[in-house]
Design a protein around this motif. Structure first.
Motif, mmCIF file in Angstrom:
data_model
loop_
_atom_site.group_PDB
_atom_site.id
_atom_site.type_symbol
_atom_site.label_atom_id
_atom_site.label_comp_id
_atom_site.label_asym_id
_atom_site.label_seq_id
_atom_site.Cartn_x
_atom_site.Cartn_y
_atom_site.Cartn_z
ATOM 1 N N UNK A 214 0.803 -1.217 0.000
ATOM 2 C CA UNK A 214 0.000 0.000 0.000
ATOM 3 C C UNK A 214 0.838 1.271 0.000
ATOM 4 N N UNK A 215 2.068 1.185 0.496
ATOM 5 C CA UNK A 215 2.877 2.399 0.639
ATOM 6 C C UNK A 215 4.259 2.262 -0.004
ATOM 7 N N UNK A 216 4.367 1.414 -0.990
ATOM 8 C CA UNK A 216 5.654 1.187 -1.632
ATOM 9 C C UNK A 216 6.029 2.372 -2.522
ATOM 10 N N UNK A 217 7.174 2.962 -2.259
ATOM 11 C CA UNK A 217 7.669 4.072 -3.062
ATOM 12 C C UNK A 217 8.696 3.621 -4.093
ATOM 13 N N UNK A 218 9.271 2.452 -3.895
ATOM 14 C CA UNK A 218 10.292 1.961 -4.817
ATOM 15 C C UNK A 218 9.702 1.035 -5.872
ATOM 16 N N UNK A 219 9.110 -0.066 -5.422
ATOM 17 C CA UNK A 219 8.521 -1.012 -6.369
ATOM 18 C C UNK A 219 7.012 -0.798 -6.356
ATOM 19 N N UNK A 220 6.534 -0.121 -7.366
ATOM 20 C CA UNK A 220 5.127 0.266 -7.407
ATOM 21 C C UNK A 220 4.328 -0.651 -8.329
ATOM 22 N N UNK A 221 3.092 -0.858 -7.949
ATOM 23 C CA UNK A 221 2.165 -1.633 -8.773
ATOM 24 C C UNK A 221 1.517 -0.721 -9.806
ATOM 25 N N UNK A 222 1.541 -1.148 -11.046
ATOM 26 C CA UNK A 222 0.858 -0.426 -12.118
ATOM 27 C C UNK A 222 -0.343 -1.273 -12.507
ATOM 28 N N UNK A 223 -1.507 -0.839 -12.104
ATOM 29 C CA UNK A 223 -2.717 -1.642 -12.259
ATOM 30 C C UNK A 223 -2.918 -2.092 -13.708
ATOM 31 N N UNK A 224 -3.083 -3.393 -13.869
ATOM 32 C CA UNK A 224 -3.337 -3.956 -15.186
ATOM 33 C C UNK A 224 -2.113 -4.083 -16.061
ATOM 34 N N UNK A 225 -0.938 -3.675 -15.555
ATOM 35 C CA UNK A 225 0.266 -3.699 -16.390
ATOM 36 C C UNK A 225 1.423 -4.464 -15.752
ATOM 37 N N UNK A 226 1.617 -4.315 -14.446
ATOM 38 C CA UNK A 226 2.741 -4.996 -13.807
ATOM 39 C C UNK A 226 3.338 -4.185 -12.690
ATOM 40 N N UNK A 227 4.665 -4.097 -12.681
ATOM 41 C CA UNK A 227 5.381 -3.408 -11.617
ATOM 42 C C UNK A 227 6.487 -2.545 -12.210
ATOM 43 N N UNK A 228 6.886 -1.528 -11.439
ATOM 44 C CA UNK A 228 7.948 -0.635 -11.910
ATOM 45 C C UNK A 228 8.834 -0.242 -10.734
ATOM 46 N N UNK A 229 10.140 -0.200 -10.973
ATOM 47 C CA UNK A 229 11.064 0.379 -10.004
ATOM 48 C C UNK A 229 11.032 1.886 -10.210
ATOM 49 N N UNK A 230 10.370 2.602 -9.301
ATOM 50 C CA UNK A 230 10.126 4.035 -9.480
ATOM 51 C C UNK A 230 11.248 4.871 -8.873
ATOM 52 N N UNK A 231 12.466 4.584 -9.286
ATOM 53 C CA UNK A 231 13.627 5.335 -8.806
ATOM 54 C C UNK A 231 14.751 5.217 -9.824
ATOM 55 N N UNK A 232 15.516 6.279 -10.001
ATOM 56 C CA UNK A 232 16.672 6.167 -10.890
ATOM 57 C C UNK A 232 17.734 5.261 -10.280
ATOM 58 N N UNK A 233 18.543 4.676 -11.127
ATOM 59 C CA UNK A 233 19.615 3.765 -10.688
ATOM 60 C C UNK A 233 20.955 4.397 -11.036
ATOM 61 N N UNK A 234 21.845 4.411 -10.057
ATOM 62 C CA UNK A 234 23.182 5.019 -10.232
ATOM 63 C C UNK A 234 24.250 3.987 -9.918
ATOM 64 N N UNK A 235 25.172 3.791 -10.849
ATOM 65 C CA UNK A 235 26.289 2.881 -10.613
ATOM 66 C C UNK A 235 27.383 3.627 -9.871
ATOM 67 N N UNK A 236 27.976 2.954 -8.893
ATOM 68 C CA UNK A 236 28.983 3.594 -8.034
ATOM 69 C C UNK A 236 30.377 3.025 -8.239
#
Length: 237
Positions: A214-236
């Protein structure tokens, strides 16, 4: 040379199944060890460091689900669960507890061999061409040790299934991925019809990241489509 031979432990209270699988796995180049229950497994693990466990769910004494839960507290060894139950509850619970894959009894040994090969191949993918540390949100992932690192620098090991699912998201940041895509990319095969095991793994991964559905800010549910990682990724590096 035997140094590259994978060791598989078969944990099942059925002696006939144990011996059959031992013979079959050894014929295909594996070193197979046997345990009839949890006590025998713990005894083996004090002396051996296997590459993978094949473990029946329904056993007298400590069952496979309890063993899986206990092992995940201290080990990330890949686990394939065997279940004779037609009810998918045991299968889902096994995945929630950290199993990497499952197979219903009765099964063809060739199918189990294919699952073993696929799991071992996935967990042994070398990150040589990728940066060791990856940052997303307030977290980092160490691709060498397969550990999550929180904002305070505390590390925690991921199971093989959790690690592989997370790397799929990190390789496709801010991109909506269907359940079928996530299954295929993390397991190397197409999802069976109506299979919802990805949802179970998503739930586990969110818990590891300190979030819920219900409160996921990183892995979000996209209704009817799937899931998304809602954050940029940075290599270190």
């Amino acid at each position: 040379m035997t140094m590259n031979v994978s060791t598989v432990v078969v944990v099942d209270d059925d002696r006939e199944i144990r011996e059959l699988l031992k013979d079959y796995l050894e014929q295909h180049g594996y070193r197979a060890l046997l345990a009839e229950d949890g006590d025998a497994l713990y005894g083996l693990l004090r002396q051996e460091k296997p590459d993978l466990l094949v473990m029946d769910i329904m056993m007298p004494g400590e069952d496979g689900l309890s063993l899986c839960r206990d092992l995940r507290r201290t080990s990330d060894v890949p686990i394939i669960m065997l279940t004779a139950s037609a009810d998918e509850t045991d299968r889902i619970l096994g995945l929630e507890l950290g199993a990497d894959d499952y197979l219903a009894k009765p099964f063809n040994p060739r199918e189990l061999l294919a699952r073993i090969k696929a799991v071992l191949r996935r967990v042994r993918v070398a990150p040589a061409e990728s940066a060791r540390l990856v940052r997303f949100g307030s977290w980092q992932l160490d691709r060498i040790t397969r550990e999550l690192i929180d904002r305070d620098g505390q590390r925690s090991a991921l199971s093989g299934a959790d690690y592989l699912l997370l790397t799929v998201f990190l390789d496709h940041p801010e991109q909506v991925l269907s359940r079928e895509q996530l299954y295929d990319l993390s397991r190397g095969r197409r999802a069976p019809p109506l299979d919802r095991s990805i949802d179970v793994h998503i739930c586990r991964l969110r818990q590891r990241l300190g979030e819920d559905a219900q409160h996921s800010q990183l892995i979000r549910t996209v209704r009817g489509a799937g899931y998304v990682l809602a954050a940029p990724v940075e290599t270190l590096g």
